[in-house]
Design a protein around this motif. Sequence first.
Motif, PDB file in Angstrom:
ATOM      1  N   ALA A 157      44.367  26.064  40.343  1.00  0.00           N
ATOM      2  CA  ALA A 157      45.501  26.969  40.197  1.00  0.00           C
ATOM      3  C   ALA A 157      45.037  28.420  40.238  1.00  0.00           C
ATOM      4  CB  ALA A 157      46.236  26.685  38.893  1.00  0.00           C
ATOM      5  N   ARG A 158      43.898  28.687  39.600  1.00  0.00           N
ATOM      6  CA  ARG A 158      43.368  30.054  39.597  1.00  0.00           C
ATOM      7  C   ARG A 158      42.942  30.492  40.996  1.00  0.00           C
ATOM      8  NH1 ARG A 158      39.051  30.289  34.800  1.00  0.00           N
ATOM      9  NH2 ARG A 158      38.829  32.432  35.557  1.00  0.00           N
ATOM     10  N   LEU A 159      42.408  29.554  41.787  1.00  0.00           N
ATOM     11  CA  LEU A 159      42.041  29.865  43.173  1.00  0.00           C
ATOM     12  C   LEU A 159      43.285  30.214  43.991  1.00  0.00           C
ATOM     13  CD1 LEU A 159      39.964  30.027  45.456  1.00  0.00           C
ATOM     14  CD2 LEU A 159      40.220  27.541  45.766  1.00  0.00           C
ATOM     15  N   GLN A 160      44.371  29.484  43.775  1.00  0.00           N
ATOM     16  CA  GLN A 160      45.632  29.798  44.452  1.00  0.00           C
ATOM     17  C   GLN A 160      46.076  31.228  44.126  1.00  0.00           C
ATOM     18  OE1 GLN A 160      46.529  27.068  46.930  1.00  0.00           O
ATOM     19  NE2 GLN A 160      48.503  27.593  46.067  1.00  0.00           N
ATOM     20  N   ARG A 161      46.127  31.533  42.840  1.00  0.00           N
ATOM     21  CA  ARG A 161      46.582  32.851  42.402  1.00  0.00           C
ATOM     22  C   ARG A 161      45.648  33.944  42.913  1.00  0.00           C
ATOM     23  NH1 ARG A 161      45.610  34.902  37.331  1.00  0.00           N
ATOM     24  NH2 ARG A 161      45.210  32.800  36.518  1.00  0.00           N
ATOM     25  N   ALA A 162      44.353  33.660  42.950  1.00  0.00           N
ATOM     26  CA  ALA A 162      43.375  34.636  43.443  1.00  0.00           C
ATOM     27  C   ALA A 162      43.626  34.948  44.912  1.00  0.00           C
ATOM     28  CB  ALA A 162      41.958  34.103  43.250  1.00  0.00           C
ATOM     29  N   LEU A 163      43.866  33.920  45.708  1.00  0.00           N
ATOM     30  CA  LEU A 163      44.114  34.127  47.138  1.00  0.00           C
ATOM     31  C   LEU A 163      45.394  34.927  47.371  1.00  0.00           C
ATOM     32  CD1 LEU A 163      43.065  30.620  48.458  1.00  0.00           C
ATOM     33  CD2 LEU A 163      42.082  32.789  49.218  1.00  0.00           C
ATOM     34  N   ILE A 164      46.446  34.594  46.627  1.00  0.00           N
ATOM     35  CA  ILE A 164      47.708  35.330  46.766  1.00  0.00           C
ATOM     36  C   ILE A 164      47.493  36.811  46.480  1.00  0.00           C
ATOM     37  CG2 ILE A 164      50.013  35.664  45.783  1.00  0.00           C
ATOM     38  CD1 ILE A 164      49.952  32.549  45.234  1.00  0.00           C
ATOM     39  N   ASN A 165      46.828  37.116  45.369  1.00  0.00           N
ATOM     40  CA  ASN A 165      46.598  38.520  44.997  1.00  0.00           C
ATOM     41  C   ASN A 165      45.676  39.225  45.987  1.00  0.00           C
ATOM     42  OD1 ASN A 165      48.249  38.442  42.732  1.00  0.00           O
ATOM     43  ND2 ASN A 165      46.603  37.768  41.379  1.00  0.00           N
ATOM     44  N   PHE A 166      44.671  38.510  46.453  1.00  0.00           N
ATOM     45  CA  PHE A 166      43.754  39.085  47.443  1.00  0.00           C
ATOM     46  C   PHE A 166      44.504  39.436  48.723  1.00  0.00           C
ATOM     47  CE2 PHE A 166      40.926  37.947  51.113  1.00  0.00           C
ATOM     48  CZ  PHE A 166      40.157  39.099  51.091  1.00  0.00           C
ATOM     49  N   PHE A 167      45.317  38.503  49.225  1.00  0.00           N
ATOM     50  CA  PHE A 167      46.064  38.753  50.461  1.00  0.00           C
ATOM     51  C   PHE A 167      47.061  39.896  50.296  1.00  0.00           C
ATOM     52  CE2 PHE A 167      45.463  33.980  51.570  1.00  0.00           C
ATOM     53  CZ  PHE A 167      44.210  34.248  52.113  1.00  0.00           C
ATOM     54  N   LEU A 168      47.744  39.941  49.149  1.00  0.00           N
ATOM     55  CA  LEU A 168      48.712  41.019  48.911  1.00  0.00           C
ATOM     56  C   LEU A 168      48.026  42.372  48.805  1.00  0.00           C
ATOM     57  CD1 LEU A 168      51.205  39.380  46.388  1.00  0.00           C
ATOM     58  CD2 LEU A 168      51.689  40.044  48.743  1.00  0.00           C
ATOM     59  N   ASP A 169      46.889  42.416  48.116  1.00  0.00           N
ATOM     60  CA  ASP A 169      46.150  43.684  47.991  1.00  0.00           C
ATOM     61  C   ASP A 169      45.662  44.160  49.355  1.00  0.00           C
ATOM     62  OD1 ASP A 169      46.570  43.761  45.304  1.00  0.00           O
ATOM     63  OD2 ASP A 169      44.513  43.240  44.730  1.00  0.00           O
ATOM     64  N   GLU A 170      45.168  43.231  50.168  1.00  0.00           N
ATOM     65  CA  GLU A 170      44.696  43.599  51.498  1.00  0.00           C
ATOM     66  C   GLU A 170      45.851  44.124  52.364  1.00  0.00           C
ATOM     67  OE1 GLU A 170      41.400  43.388  52.964  1.00  0.00           O
ATOM     68  OE2 GLU A 170      40.968  43.412  50.805  1.00  0.00           O
ATOM     69  N   ALA A 171      47.017  43.492  52.253  1.00  0.00           N
ATOM     70  CA  ALA A 171      48.180  43.947  53.014  1.00  0.00           C
ATOM     71  C   ALA A 171      48.618  45.335  52.540  1.00  0.00           C
ATOM     72  CB  ALA A 171      49.325  42.950  52.877  1.00  0.00           C
ATOM     73  N   ARG A 172      48.638  45.525  51.240  1.00  0.00           N
ATOM     74  CA  ARG A 172      49.039  46.836  50.708  1.00  0.00           C
ATOM     75  C   ARG A 172      48.063  47.917  51.153  1.00  0.00           C
ATOM     76  NH1 ARG A 172      49.511  45.339  45.933  1.00  0.00           N
ATOM     77  NH2 ARG A 172      47.551  46.082  45.036  1.00  0.00           N
ATOM     78  N   ASN A 173      46.779  47.601  51.140  1.00  0.00           N
ATOM     79  CA  ASN A 173      45.774  48.572  51.595  1.00  0.00           C
ATOM     80  C   ASN A 173      45.918  48.899  53.074  1.00  0.00           C
ATOM     81  OD1 ASN A 173      44.665  48.655  49.023  1.00  0.00           O
ATOM     82  ND2 ASN A 173      43.102  47.114  49.467  1.00  0.00           N
ATOM     83  N   ALA A 174      46.546  47.972  53.824  1.00  0.00           N
ATOM     84  CA  ALA A 174      46.768  48.187  55.258  1.00  0.00           C
ATOM     85  C   ALA A 174      48.111  48.873  55.526  1.00  0.00           C
ATOM     86  CB  ALA A 174      46.702  46.861  56.013  1.00  0.00           C
ATOM     87  N   GLY A 175      48.799  49.278  54.460  1.00  0.00           N
ATOM     88  CA  GLY A 175      50.031  50.044  54.635  1.00  0.00           C
ATOM     89  C   GLY A 175      51.316  49.255  54.588  1.00  0.00           C
ATOM     90  N   TYR A 176      51.251  47.988  54.168  1.00  0.00           N
ATOM     91  CA  TYR A 176      52.458  47.177  54.071  1.00  0.00           C
ATOM     92  C   TYR A 176      53.085  47.331  52.689  1.00  0.00           C
ATOM     93  CZ  TYR A 176      51.019  44.887  58.392  1.00  0.00           C
ATOM     94  OH  TYR A 176      50.666  44.635  59.696  1.00  0.00           O
ATOM     95  N   MET A 177      54.405  47.553  52.645  1.00  0.00           N
ATOM     96  CA  MET A 177      55.115  47.630  51.381  1.00  0.00           C
ATOM     97  C   MET A 177      55.467  46.222  50.915  1.00  0.00           C
ATOM     98  SD  MET A 177      58.638  49.613  50.321  1.00  0.00           S
ATOM     99  CE  MET A 177      59.741  48.485  51.190  1.00  0.00           C
ATOM    100  N   GLU A 178      55.129  45.910  49.668  1.00  0.00           N
ATOM    101  CA  GLU A 178      55.368  44.566  49.158  1.00  0.00           C
ATOM    102  C   GLU A 178      56.841  44.362  48.820  1.00  0.00           C
ATOM    103  OE1 GLU A 178      53.845  41.538  45.607  1.00  0.00           O
ATOM    104  OE2 GLU A 178      52.756  43.404  46.003  1.00  0.00           O
TER     105      GLU A 178
END
Length: 424
Positions: A175-196
């Motif tokens: 479960a923690r790996l799932q949550r880690a991947l979600i947060n990692f992907f969202l942070d990477e998208a935000r850093n690339a200029g995507y609004m969440e």
Amino acid sequence: MLTLKLITEETDRVIRGLEKKHFKDAKETIAKVLELNDKRRSTQNQLDKNLAEVNSISKSIGFLMKEGKKEEAEVAKGRVAEIKEGNKTLQSEMDQAAEDLQNLLYTIPNIPHESVPEGFGAEDNVVERMGGMETELPKDALPHWELAKKYDLIDFDLGVKITGAGFPVYKGQGARLQRALINFFLDEARNAGYMEIMPPTVVNAASGYGTGQLPDKEGQMYHCEIDDLYLIPTAEVPVTNIYRDVILDENSLPVKNCAYTQCFRREAGSYGKDVRGLNRLHEFSKVEIVRIDKPEHSYESLNEMLAHVESLVQKLELPYRILRLCGGDMSFTSALCFDFEVYSEAQKRWLEVSSVSNFESYQANRLKCRYRDENKKTQLCHTLNGSALALPRIVAALLENNQTPEGIRIPKALIPYTGFDMIK
């Protein structure tokens, strides 16, 4: 939805494109579209002429009455009544032609970009490039469903008990790996200029029609019949529908959004070894990136999205390849689509983890998603989206490719999110 302008002005190109996608009866369908459109337009023209005649006669009636020409006025009134009665039939015919035309247009897929290769299925897709780290596994390497059981990460049987097949339960470090991947992907998208965005995971039929899941994928979507609502198959649906019936300012483009959601797909008829474990689920987590752009910039946006998704699989240290899909393997709505696949060393097969697509104006025409250009004219936008990324097969590849005698290694980029560097 293809525009009538495109169909009428570039009929041959549209037919060739539909044939490239192996759309059945392309010539006959387009001929029917043109016939219905001609009928709709000719009926509208007749209605307009009749309205002009009614207005003209109505004005003359007043003059005739003033001049004492009562009999002529009565004849004129009779003519007006006759025209109005005939208009009822014409209006009904025009409405029926317009409805039939709209319903027919909904069944016609997008035409492919000129760079799309010919082909019938996955075997005809073209490998654009490959990358990532080579993997050497122990001789007794296990597939992810065995690893999930060994390390108590995912309980497939418990999911069957609670809901049914295809709804796994993630536990502990899983479960923690799932949550880690979600947060990692969202942070990477935000850093690339995507609004969440955090959208609903249930949508109405208008949203399904807007992005093209309806009527094409109706059988693959979970339908809440009493409320006539659908569980989303991807965040593409609610996020893109934010811009339904919206006129954007040219200076605001490109719009860049990202969203994490649960996704639901019936996957009717899916069974066998290729869908075992996490390979194909009915419910799964995914981060989606969506862009709304001007036509002249949309393919630059597509390349930027491809680079973003490629950076994710690189940071996860997974072997990958990028495929340019052929005409026969493309989705109903896409004009150009690239799939990302990661290699599962334990299963000895490639697993699709992302599709990145440009839909050009196809979705925008359904959505009435437009922008106002510098001349104050409204133009259809182009829409694009991509998985960045879908979790199940990423998790499968991470577990399988990183297994060691000591446990399962966590890629360096994920450690700040998991809080551990090894599953033991």
